[in-house]
Motif scaffolding. Structure first.
Motif, PDB file in Angstrom:
ATOM      1  N   SER A   1       1.266  -0.889   0.190  1.00  0.00           N
ATOM      2  CA  SER A   1      -0.192   0.143  -0.356  1.00  0.00           C
ATOM      3  C   SER A   1       1.191   1.245  -0.239  1.00  0.00           C
ATOM      4  N   SER A   2       0.197   2.353  -1.057  1.00  0.00           N
ATOM      5  CA  SER A   2       0.992   3.896  -1.328  1.00  0.00           C
ATOM      6  C   SER A   2       2.581   3.338  -1.763  1.00  0.00           C
ATOM      7  N   VAL A   3       2.954   2.376  -1.889  1.00  0.00           N
ATOM      8  CA  VAL A   3       4.383   2.785  -2.876  1.00  0.00           C
ATOM      9  C   VAL A   3       4.114   2.108  -4.138  1.00  0.00           C
ATOM     10  N   ALA A   4       5.528   2.859  -4.501  1.00  0.00           N
ATOM     11  CA  ALA A   4       5.051   3.116  -5.965  1.00  0.00           C
ATOM     12  C   ALA A   4       5.433   2.383  -7.172  1.00  0.00           C
ATOM     13  N   CYS A   5       6.701   1.354  -5.816  1.00  0.00           N
ATOM     14  CA  CYS A   5       7.698   0.684  -7.127  1.00  0.00           C
ATOM     15  C   CYS A   5       8.716  -0.095  -6.111  1.00  0.00           C
ATOM     16  N   ALA A   6       7.798  -1.408  -6.074  1.00  0.00           N
ATOM     17  CA  ALA A   6       9.098  -2.337  -4.701  1.00  0.00           C
ATOM     18  C   ALA A   6       9.694  -3.080  -5.955  1.00  0.00           C
ATOM     19  N   GLN A   7      10.956  -3.307  -6.073  1.00  0.00           N
ATOM     20  CA  GLN A   7      11.260  -4.625  -6.471  1.00  0.00           C
ATOM     21  C   GLN A   7      11.999  -5.503  -6.011  1.00  0.00           C
ATOM     22  N   ASP A   8      13.238  -6.739  -5.712  1.00  0.00           N
ATOM     23  CA  ASP A   8      13.902  -7.820  -4.670  1.00  0.00           C
ATOM     24  C   ASP A   8      15.186  -6.864  -5.406  1.00  0.00           C
ATOM     25  N   SER A   9      15.922  -7.017  -4.300  1.00  0.00           N
ATOM     26  CA  SER A   9      17.260  -7.351  -4.037  1.00  0.00           C
ATOM     27  C   SER A   9      18.512  -8.429  -3.914  1.00  0.00           C
ATOM     28  N   PHE A  10      17.558  -8.797  -3.639  1.00  0.00           N
ATOM     29  CA  PHE A  10      18.613  -9.864  -2.711  1.00  0.00           C
ATOM     30  C   PHE A  10      19.521  -9.533  -2.183  1.00  0.00           C
ATOM     31  N   GLY A  11      19.578  -8.566  -1.490  1.00  0.00           N
ATOM     32  CA  GLY A  11      20.457  -7.900  -0.418  1.00  0.00           C
ATOM     33  C   GLY A  11      21.881  -7.312  -0.816  1.00  0.00           C
TER      34      GLY A  11
END
Length: 335
Positions: free
Chosen positions: A196-206
């Motif tokens: 919610s309210s996130v414009a972009c979510a990406q996985d980085s694997f740390g």
């Protein structure tokens, strides 16, 4: 009478032999295993150092192993089997796959091995005897609260550079950040990743390189991003490189979790606005001490032990408890 005396003597002999076996077991050098996600991440390097130091202090033998990369469940399963075969009576593990590792842990526990999770819980949490870890949800809450205050009246456009799908640590930090930022409907028991309210979510694997790619992808999706949450400080460093290449590094707030020395220096340098510092050395030393106690007395630890978290920033915000970079550097880990 002779039979009674002989019987009594035999009973005494058996008791003496049994006592000797118990004494031998309690005085034998405890063997403790430590299995981390990787050997290269500074967090796990420090964890290994802390475990070895405590093992040396307490006279225990430490066996160590790690997956080839974050997510290498097969490598961790093999390490458990090898350590049990080598006589380890306690295994400390930072599970890469919180669900897939459970059968191997169950097999070890069935053979009398105490298993303690460090840093990351298993699913279910009851799959291990105990967990020594940061409260990752609270770590997220702290940086979320700080970021909310730091943004002031600016409209937030949020990007989250997460770990990878389904990992409980990644979920807890991500959701904690959003809850701290003021997003409603999230609690510590929320099991799914909330966007919610996130414009972009990406996985980085740390990972720093993957973090940079993730940030580049987010900027392509929405160039107005002005707040970036990252799962850890390597991902934050990657995000900063992408922002700098786009000429946006001064316009975007980055927050993170870890508290490694490189990350704290990035707080000092203005790359990261705030980070939640955790304490891998404490997790490891407590785990080793518990293993030695189990070897000597048979007493197991149980439940969850919170090993602490501190918000590190050089820009304190009212109402959000924090320490400065000097404190962070005095308590950091890694190079």
């Amino acid at each position: 009478m002779r039979k009674v005396i002989a019987s009594a003597a035999l009973t005494a002999l058996v008791a003496s032999l049994s006592l000797g076996v118990v004494q031998a077991q309690s005085t034998a050098q405890p063997i403790i295993g430590l299995i981390t996600k990787t050997e290269t991440n500074p967090f796990f390097v420090k964890m290994k150092e802390g475990a070895q130091k405590e093992a040396t202090r307490l006279g225990a033998k430490l066996l160590t192993a790690a997956g080839k990369a974050d997510g290498d469940n097969a490598g961790q399963v093999a390490a458990i089997e090898n350590m049990v075969a080598a006589g380890a009576k306690t295994i400390l593990i930072t599970p890469s796959d919180s669900k897939a590792i459970v059968p191997a842990i169950a097999k070890a526990r069935a053979q009398g091995v105490m298993v303690i999770a460090l840093d990351s819980p298993t699913e279910p949490a009851s799959a291990v005897d105990a967990l020594f870890a940061t409260n990752n949800y609270q770590a997220g809450i702290l940086i979320g609260q700080w970021a909310k205050k730091a943004m002031g009246t600016k409209k937030p456009v949020i990007a989250t550079l997460d770990l990878f799908p389904g990992h409980p640590v990644g979920i807890a930090r991500h959701n904690g950040f959003l809850a701290g930022f003021g997003i409603k409907g999230i609690t510590a028991s929320t099991k799914d990743l909330v966007n919610s309210s996130v414009a972009c979510a990406q996985d980085s694997f740390g990972d720093q390189t993957k973090g940079q790619t993730a940030m580049e992808n987010c900027l392509q999706k929405n160039p107005d991003i002005n707040v970036v949450y990252t799962i850890n400080e390597p991902a934050a460093a990657g995000a900063y490189q992408a922002l700098k290449a786009a000429g946006k590094e001064k316009d975007v707030l980055i927050v993170s979790v870890d508290g490694g020395c490189a990350g704290v220096r990035n707080v000092e340098g203005g790359v990261i606005g705030a980070t939640s510092q955790q304490y891998p050395l404490k997790m490891a030393s407590m785990g080793v001490a518990a293993g030695v106690t189990y070897a000597k007395t048979g007493k197991k630890v149980s439940g969850y032990t919170d090993t602490g978290v501190t918000l590190i920033t050089n820009k304190a915000m009212s109402g959000v408890k924090s320490q400065n970079g000097k404190f962070g550097l005095a308590n950091c880990w890694g190079q």
